[in-house]
Design a protein around this motif. Structure first.
Motif, mmCIF file in Angstrom:
data_model
loop_
_atom_site.group_PDB
_atom_site.id
_atom_site.type_symbol
_atom_site.label_atom_id
_atom_site.label_comp_id
_atom_site.label_asym_id
_atom_site.label_seq_id
_atom_site.Cartn_x
_atom_site.Cartn_y
_atom_site.Cartn_z
ATOM 1 N N ALA A 187 -12.858 99.064 27.128
ATOM 2 C CA ALA A 187 -13.360 100.416 26.882
ATOM 3 C C ALA A 187 -14.485 100.317 25.867
ATOM 4 O O ALA A 187 -14.525 99.382 25.053
ATOM 5 C CB ALA A 187 -12.249 101.324 26.353
ATOM 6 N N THR A 239 -18.042 102.703 23.905
ATOM 7 C CA THR A 239 -18.834 103.913 23.742
ATOM 8 C C THR A 239 -20.061 103.597 22.906
ATOM 9 O O THR A 239 -20.118 102.553 22.237
ATOM 10 C CB THR A 239 -18.003 105.033 23.076
ATOM 11 N N LEU A 282 -10.968 105.315 21.544
ATOM 12 C CA LEU A 282 -10.917 104.238 22.538
ATOM 13 C C LEU A 282 -9.512 103.642 22.619
ATOM 14 O O LEU A 282 -9.015 103.350 23.715
ATOM 15 C CB LEU A 282 -11.930 103.149 22.184
#
Length: 364
Positions: free
Chosen positions: A50, A52, A75
């Protein structure tokens, strides 16, 4: 661990094979890039689960660090990861455990104390004790290293590079840097500043640098210089376009056949090739990798002049340069790899601030 079948090797009961569950333990990578902050959660093989992106580092590091901590929490929740138990004997109920955080940032920095000292392109982050601050925000152990060291560590982990290779990595971002490893260990120098090649003279006399010398590499490879030359060559770049978007526009323009864009990227690659002519003679690498957050947009037209510059080197049976496969999240994946390298490779000289090298993973 989990079972991975059985193996018969003679008389008696077959042996039970075990393998590591790669996503049972996780490392977080944070890359402080001048254009944005990347945060990823990786498994034990440095594969992102994951991630971002946050806005670029600002003039308020405390607020930036709070946002990074919040992003890590989000996350972790998304993939069902938790922090290690606070008390020995507490169970984890089969959930993924967060080991800690690796932070990659531009030099200058002090990896021992965990302080970002004077990073180029990030003026608001001078003398920031990022390790202490992020440890307080997350409750997880953290370590800090240069972004160039991080991306090379990421290459070693994700590509499983042979331990006997000397690897030379050229990092292309807002500026250009390098890193070199031998025996799977990145050479950091006495103060973690090895690989600062921006003022490497490449033999040109047409431009004078602010340092007083002529022909410094950064005069031909810094992203802002490339953008300036692209505008002069007719590539439309809005006045306030962020560097990553500008590199994408230049790369797409070259791919569409814009001769001006092709020319400026080739000039960029030619300068990198001239620098590599010097660096390969110093380091004698078995492998040459070019990567970094902007290289993916430049590699199609930038790699041929690099290979041309190294033609004599490669004709001797030496390493041919290749592009990184980590993409523009290489810094964050590399930062996570830094922590994995410390936790799982006891002989690797990468230590978090205030912690001994080779600290074993805590039993849970």
């Amino acid at each position: 661990m989990e079972t991975a079948g059985r193996q018969v090797s003679g008389r008696g009961k077959p042996s039970t094979l075990l393998r590591v569950v790669a996503d049972s333990r996780l490392a977080i990578g944070v890359h402080l890039d001048p254009a944005y902050v990347s945060v990823v959660v990786c498994d034990l093989l440095a594969r992102p689960l994951a991630g971002t992106r946050l806005p670029a580092p600002s003039d308020d590091p405390a607020q930036d660090i709070r946002q990074i901590g919040e992003a890590i929490d989000q996350l972790a929740a998304r993939i069902g990861a938790v922090r290690p138990p606070q008390q020995p004997g507490q169970g984890r109920n089969g959930r993924r455990l967060l080991l800690g955080v690796g932070i990659a940032a531009p030099a200058a920095l002090d990896s021992t104390t965990g302080v970002v000292i004077d990073p180029p392109w990030i003026p608001g982050w001078r003398n920031v004790a990022v390790v202490d601050a992020l440890q307080a925000a997350t409750g997880l152990p953290c370590l800090l290293d240069k972004d160039t060291n991080a991306v090379l560590t990421g290459e070693i982990w994700t590509e499983h590079l042979p331990s006997d290779e000397t690897v030379l990595y050229i990092y292309v971002g807002h500026g250009v840097g390098s890193a070199v490893s031998g025996g799977r260990q990145v050479h950091r120098g006495g103060t973690t500043q090895a690989g600062e090649i921006g003022h490497l003279p490449i033999g040109r006399a047409d431009r004078r640098c602010t340092c007083g010398r002529h022909g410094c590499l950064s005069l031909y490879t810094d992203a802002l210089r490339l953008m300036e030359r692209a505008r002069e060559a007719g590539v439309h770049l809005p006045a306030n376009i962020p560097v990553p978007h500008a590199m994408e526009v230049i790369g797409k323009s070259a791919g569409a056949g814009h001769q001006g864009a092709c020319s400026v990227i080739r000039e960029h690659g030619a300068a990198l090739g001239e620098a590599l002519q010097i660096l390969v003679g110093i380091h004698d690498p078995d492998r040459i990798i070019v990567g970094g957050p902007t290289w993916m947009h430049l590699r199609e037209h930038g790699m041929p002049p690099i290979r041309e510059a190294l033609a004599e080197w490669t004709q001797q049976g030496r390493a041919e340069p290749d592009s990184s496969r980590l993409g523009n999240e290489a810094g964050a994946v590399g930062a996570a790899s830094l922590f994995l390298d410390q936790e799982l490779a006891p002989e690797t000289p990468t230590a978090a601030a205030g912690q001994p090298v080779g600290r074993p993973v805590a039993a849970v």
